[in-house]
Design an enzyme around this catalytic site. Structure first.
Site, PDB file in Angstrom:
ATOM      1  N   CYS A   1       0.814  -1.224   0.000  1.00 32.62           N
ATOM      2  CA  CYS A   1       0.000   0.000   0.000  1.00 32.62           C
ATOM      3  C   CYS A   1       0.844   1.270   0.000  1.00 32.62           C
ATOM      4  O   CYS A   1       0.322   2.352  -0.266  1.00 32.62           O
ATOM      5  CB  CYS A   1      -0.923   0.034   1.208  1.00 32.62           C
ATOM      6  SG  CYS A   1      -2.283  -1.109   1.031  1.00 32.62           S
TER       7      CYS A   1
HETATM    8  N1  CO8 Z   1     -20.367  -9.225   7.769  1.00 31.35           N
HETATM    9  C1  CO8 Z   1     -20.845  -9.384   9.015  1.00 31.35           C
HETATM   10  N2  CO8 Z   1     -20.059  -9.586  10.092  1.00 31.35           N
HETATM   11  C2  CO8 Z   1     -18.727  -9.633   9.900  1.00 31.35           C
HETATM   12  C3  CO8 Z   1     -18.162  -9.473   8.601  1.00 31.35           C
HETATM   13  C4  CO8 Z   1     -19.031  -9.263   7.513  1.00 31.35           C
HETATM   14  N3  CO8 Z   1     -18.592  -9.089   6.270  1.00 31.35           N
HETATM   15  N4  CO8 Z   1     -16.813  -9.552   8.715  1.00 31.35           N
HETATM   16  C5  CO8 Z   1     -16.529  -9.770  10.012  1.00 31.35           C
HETATM   17  N5  CO8 Z   1     -17.687  -9.818  10.732  1.00 31.35           N
HETATM   18  C6  CO8 Z   1     -17.833 -10.052  12.178  1.00 31.35           C
HETATM   19  C7  CO8 Z   1     -16.649 -10.800  12.778  1.00 31.35           C
HETATM   20  O1  CO8 Z   1     -16.807 -12.194  12.662  1.00 31.35           O
HETATM   21  C8  CO8 Z   1     -16.703 -10.340  14.213  1.00 31.35           C
HETATM   22  O2  CO8 Z   1     -17.699 -11.044  14.885  1.00 31.35           O
HETATM   23  P1  CO8 Z   1     -17.523 -11.407  16.477  1.00 31.35           P
HETATM   24  O3  CO8 Z   1     -17.423 -10.083  17.169  1.00 31.35           O
HETATM   25  O4  CO8 Z   1     -18.755 -12.170  16.783  1.00 31.35           O
HETATM   26  O5  CO8 Z   1     -16.251 -12.203  16.571  1.00 31.35           O
HETATM   27  C9  CO8 Z   1     -17.179  -8.903  14.106  1.00 31.35           C
HETATM   28  O6  CO8 Z   1     -17.858  -8.801  12.849  1.00 31.35           O
HETATM   29  C10 CO8 Z   1     -16.040  -7.911  14.137  1.00 31.35           C
HETATM   30  O7  CO8 Z   1     -15.026  -8.369  13.212  1.00 31.35           O
HETATM   31  P2  CO8 Z   1     -13.606  -7.709  13.083  1.00 31.35           P
HETATM   32  O8  CO8 Z   1     -12.985  -7.661  14.448  1.00 31.35           O
HETATM   33  O9  CO8 Z   1     -12.842  -8.378  11.990  1.00 31.35           O
HETATM   34  O10 CO8 Z   1     -14.069  -6.255  12.594  1.00 31.35           O
HETATM   35  P3  CO8 Z   1     -13.328  -4.887  12.701  1.00 31.35           P
HETATM   36  O11 CO8 Z   1     -14.183  -3.948  13.430  1.00 31.35           O
HETATM   37  O12 CO8 Z   1     -11.914  -5.020  13.124  1.00 31.35           O
HETATM   38  O13 CO8 Z   1     -13.329  -4.423  11.166  1.00 31.35           O
HETATM   39  C11 CO8 Z   1     -11.815  -4.357   9.297  1.00 31.35           C
HETATM   40  C12 CO8 Z   1     -12.702  -5.221  10.192  1.00 31.35           C
HETATM   41  C13 CO8 Z   1     -12.714  -3.405   8.512  1.00 31.35           C
HETATM   42  C14 CO8 Z   1     -11.054  -5.259   8.346  1.00 31.35           C
HETATM   43  C15 CO8 Z   1     -10.840  -3.529  10.171  1.00 31.35           C
HETATM   44  O14 CO8 Z   1     -10.212  -4.357  11.108  1.00 31.35           O
HETATM   45  C16 CO8 Z   1      -9.785  -2.813   9.380  1.00 31.35           C
HETATM   46  O15 CO8 Z   1     -10.059  -2.025   8.500  1.00 31.35           O
HETATM   47  N6  CO8 Z   1      -8.509  -3.047   9.738  1.00 31.35           N
HETATM   48  C17 CO8 Z   1      -7.394  -2.398   9.079  1.00 31.35           C
HETATM   49  C18 CO8 Z   1      -7.218  -3.058   7.785  1.00 31.35           C
HETATM   50  C19 CO8 Z   1      -6.156  -2.432   6.988  1.00 31.35           C
HETATM   51  O16 CO8 Z   1      -5.954  -1.243   6.943  1.00 31.35           O
HETATM   52  N7  CO8 Z   1      -5.470  -3.274   6.299  1.00 31.35           N
HETATM   53  C20 CO8 Z   1      -4.508  -2.835   5.383  1.00 31.35           C
HETATM   54  C21 CO8 Z   1      -4.568  -3.805   4.291  1.00 31.35           C
HETATM   55  S1  CO8 Z   1      -4.224  -3.119   2.791  1.00 31.35           S
HETATM   56  C22 CO8 Z   1      -2.572  -3.304   2.465  1.00 31.35           C
HETATM   57  O17 CO8 Z   1      -1.728  -3.282   3.251  1.00 31.35           O
HETATM   58  C23 CO8 Z   1      -2.219  -3.541   1.047  1.00 31.35           C
HETATM   59  C24 CO8 Z   1      -1.942  -4.973   0.841  1.00 31.35           C
HETATM   60  C25 CO8 Z   1      -1.758  -5.229  -0.614  1.00 31.35           C
HETATM   61  C26 CO8 Z   1      -3.030  -5.110  -1.404  1.00 31.35           C
HETATM   62  C27 CO8 Z   1      -3.782  -6.374  -1.410  1.00 31.35           C
HETATM   63  C28 CO8 Z   1      -4.869  -6.328  -2.459  1.00 31.35           C
HETATM   64  C29 CO8 Z   1      -5.744  -7.573  -2.474  1.00 31.35           C
END
Ligand code: CO8
Length: 377
Positions: free
Chosen positions: A156
Site C-alpha cells: 500500500c
Molecule cells: N459481515 C458481518 N459480520 C462480519 C463481517 C461481515 N462481512 N466480517 C466480520 N464480521 C464479524 C466478525 O466475525 C466479528 O464477529 P464477532 O465479534 O462475533 O467475533 C465482528 O464482525 C467484528 O469483526 P472484526 O474484528 O474483523 O471487525 P473490525 O471492526 O476489526 O473491522 C476491518 C474489520 C474493517 C477489516 C478492520 O479491522 C480494518 O479495516 N482493519 C485495518 C485493515 C487495513 O488497513 N489493512 C490494510 C490492508 S491493505 C494493504 O496493506 C495492502 C496490501 C496489498 C493489497 C492487497 C490487495 C488484495
C-alpha cells in the site's frame, strides 16, 4: 540540487462497479452453497458453517459503500468468485500497462508535458502481472519515453515510496521528470470468498508526474518539501503466493494464503499510532506545525482509521475538507488511495497551501510526503 514538484496526476477508473448489496448477495449465495455441500460434515461438527455477510457491518466497520473492478461478472458469480480477464498475447499491451497508460496521459496533460520531457517511468504497485519484462518498460515504450524504467512493490505504500525515489533522482539531477504509475488490480489477489475481508478492495490506476519545481507550469503544481519512508516487519498482512510456489508439495491446491490475508483488528491497532507518530515527527522535523496544514490525503483503507490518525495529528477531528475520503466510492485501492484523494481534492487550494500525502499498509510500510502548492499562474 534541484527542487521537485508534483505537476500532474491522472486517474483511471474501471467502468464496472460492485455495490455492497451486490457483493453481499454474491458472497451469501456462495456461503449457502458451500454450507449445503458440507452439510454432513457441519452436522457432525467436523466443519464450521461459513457465516453470512451483511451491508450494515461493512459500512460501519470500514466506511466502504462500493468499489470499481476490472470484471464484476466473475467476482459476483458464486461458482467463480474472482475476476475473469482475457489472457493477452505477448504482443498485446498488458492490462496493467494499459490502465497505466490511460492514467499517465491525464497526468502528462495536466502537467503540460509530453513524452520528450520525461526521463524515467516507475511502476509502483502492490502486485505485478509478471516478473519481467517490467510493466514500467512496457509503459515507457507505449508512451514513447526515452531513458529508463523499473517496477517496485511496497504494497500500500508503493506510491509514496515511488514519490520519494523519483524525487531523490530529480533532486540529484539524474532525471528531469519522472512518471510514476500505480496500477492496482487488487481484485486479482483479493480473497472474495472470505467474509471478513471480501468488501475491502477495489481496482484503479493513478499516475503522478514529478519534475523540477523550476520548470513546473501547471496551475496545480505542488513542491515536495520533504519525504519520509518507514518500514517495520509484520506478518499481519500477508500473501504467500510467489515464484517458488511450484517448487512446493501440493502447489496447485486452492490455498487461502495464496491471496491477501490479514489480522484486520491488529493492523488497525498497531498501524494507527505508528503512522500518526511518523507524520507528527516528520512535520516537527521540517518545522511544520499541524495547524498550518490545509489538507491531508491519507491512504484509503478504513474511515475510522483515517479519522483517528487525522485526530492524533491535528489534535482535533479533521473536517471532510481537511481530510477527504474516497474509500466510500473506491474502497481500498492499495497504493493508489492517497493519490486518488490528491487527484480529486487538491486543485481547489490556493498557492502556498500546505499538505501531507500519507500511505500505510503491508510490510508494515508507511510513507509521508509534505507538499506546498506553487504559485505558477
Ligand atoms: N459481515 C458481518 N459480520 C462480519 C463481517 C461481515 N462481512 N466480517 C466480520 N464480521 C464479524 C466478525 O466475525 C466479528 O464477529 P464477532 O465479534 O462475533 O467475533 C465482528 O464482525 C467484528 O469483526 P472484526 O474484528 O474483523 O471487525 P473490525 O471492526 O476489526 O473491522 C476491518 C474489520 C474493517 C477489516 C478492520 O479491522 C480494518 O479495516 N482493519 C485495518 C485493515 C487495513 O488497513 N489493512 C490494510 C490492508 S491493505 C494493504 O496493506 C495492502 C496490501 C496489498 C493489497 C492487497 C490487495 C488484495
Amino acid at each position: 540540487m534541484y527542487r521537485v514538484a508534483i505537476s500532474g496526476t491522472g486517474l483511471f477508473t474501471p467502468s464496472e462497479v460492485i455495490t455492497n448489496a451486490e457483493l453481499v448477495a454474491a458472497y451469501n449465495a456462495y456461503a449457502e452453497q458451500q454450507n449445503a455441500a458440507n452439510f454432513a460434515a457441519i452436522e457432525a461438527g467436523e466443519k464450521q458453517p461459513l457465516p453470512m455477510s451483511n451491508e450494515e457491518f461493512i459500512v460501519k466497520a470500514s466506511g466502504i459503500e462500493r468499489r470499481y473492478v476490472m470484471d464484476k461478472t466473475g467476482v459476483l458469480d458464486p461458482n467463480i468468485m474472482r475476476p475473469v480477464l482475457r489472457e493477452r498475447s505477448d504482443d498485446e499491451l498488458s492490462i496493467m500497462a494499459e490502465i497505466s497508460v490511460a492514467a499517465a496521459k491525464e497526468a502528462l496533460e495536466k502537467a503540460g508535458r509530453t513524452a520528450e520531457d520525461v526521463d524515467a517511468v516507475i511502476c509502483a504497485a502492490s502486485n505485478h502481472e509478471r516478473a519481467y519484462p517490467a510493466i514500467s518498460i512496457e509503459v515507457q515504450q507505449a508512451l514513447g519515453i526515452k531513458g529508463f524504467a523499473f517496477d517496485m512493490n511496497v504494497a500500500c505504500s508503493s506510491a509514496t515510496f515511488g514519490i520519494q525515489a523519483a524525487a531523490d533522482m530529480i533532486r540529484s539531477g539524474s532525471a528531469r521528470a519522472i512518471l510514476m504509475v500505480n496500477p492496482e488490480i487488487t481484485s486479482g489477489h483479493h480473497e472474495w470468498r472470505d467474509r471478513d475481508c471480501h468488501f475491502i478492495f477495489g481496482d484503479v490506476c493513478t499516475a503522478v508526474l514529478l519534475e523540477r519545481a523550476e520548470t513546473a507550469t501547471s496551475s496545480n503544481a505542488w513542491e515536495i518539501l520533504s519525504t519520509r519512508c518507514a518500514t517495520e516487519f509484520s506478518n499481519n498482512i500477508r500473501n504467500n503466493n510467489g515464484f517458488l510456489r511450484r517448487t512446493r508439495e501440493g502447489h496447485m491446491q486452492d490455498r487461502r494464503d495464496m491471496q491477501f490475508m490479514q489480522e484486520g483488528r491488529r493492523v488497525f491497532k498497531q498501524v494507527v499510532p505508528w503512522v500518526a507518530e511518523l507524520m507528527q515527527s516528520h512535520l516537527a522535523d521540517e518545522g511544520v506545525k499541524p495547524e498550518e496544514l490545509d489538507r491531508m490525503w491519507l491512504h484509503q483503507a478504513n474511515k475510522s482509521m483515517n479519522d483517528l490518525i487525522g485526530s492524533r495529528v491535528l489534535g482535533r477531528e479533521p473536517s471532510r475538507e481537511e481530510q477527504p475520503n474516497v474509500l466510500q466510492e473506491y474502497a481500498n485501492t492499495s497504493s493508489a488511495g492517497s493519490i486518488i484523494a490528491f487527484n480529486k481534492f487538491s486543485d481547489d487550494l490556493p498557492a502556498d497551501s500546505l499538505g501531507v500525502i500519507c500511505s500505510f499498509g503491508a510490510g508494515y510500510s508507511a510513507g509521508s510526503v509534505i507538499v506546498k502548492k506553487l504559485a505558477t499562474a
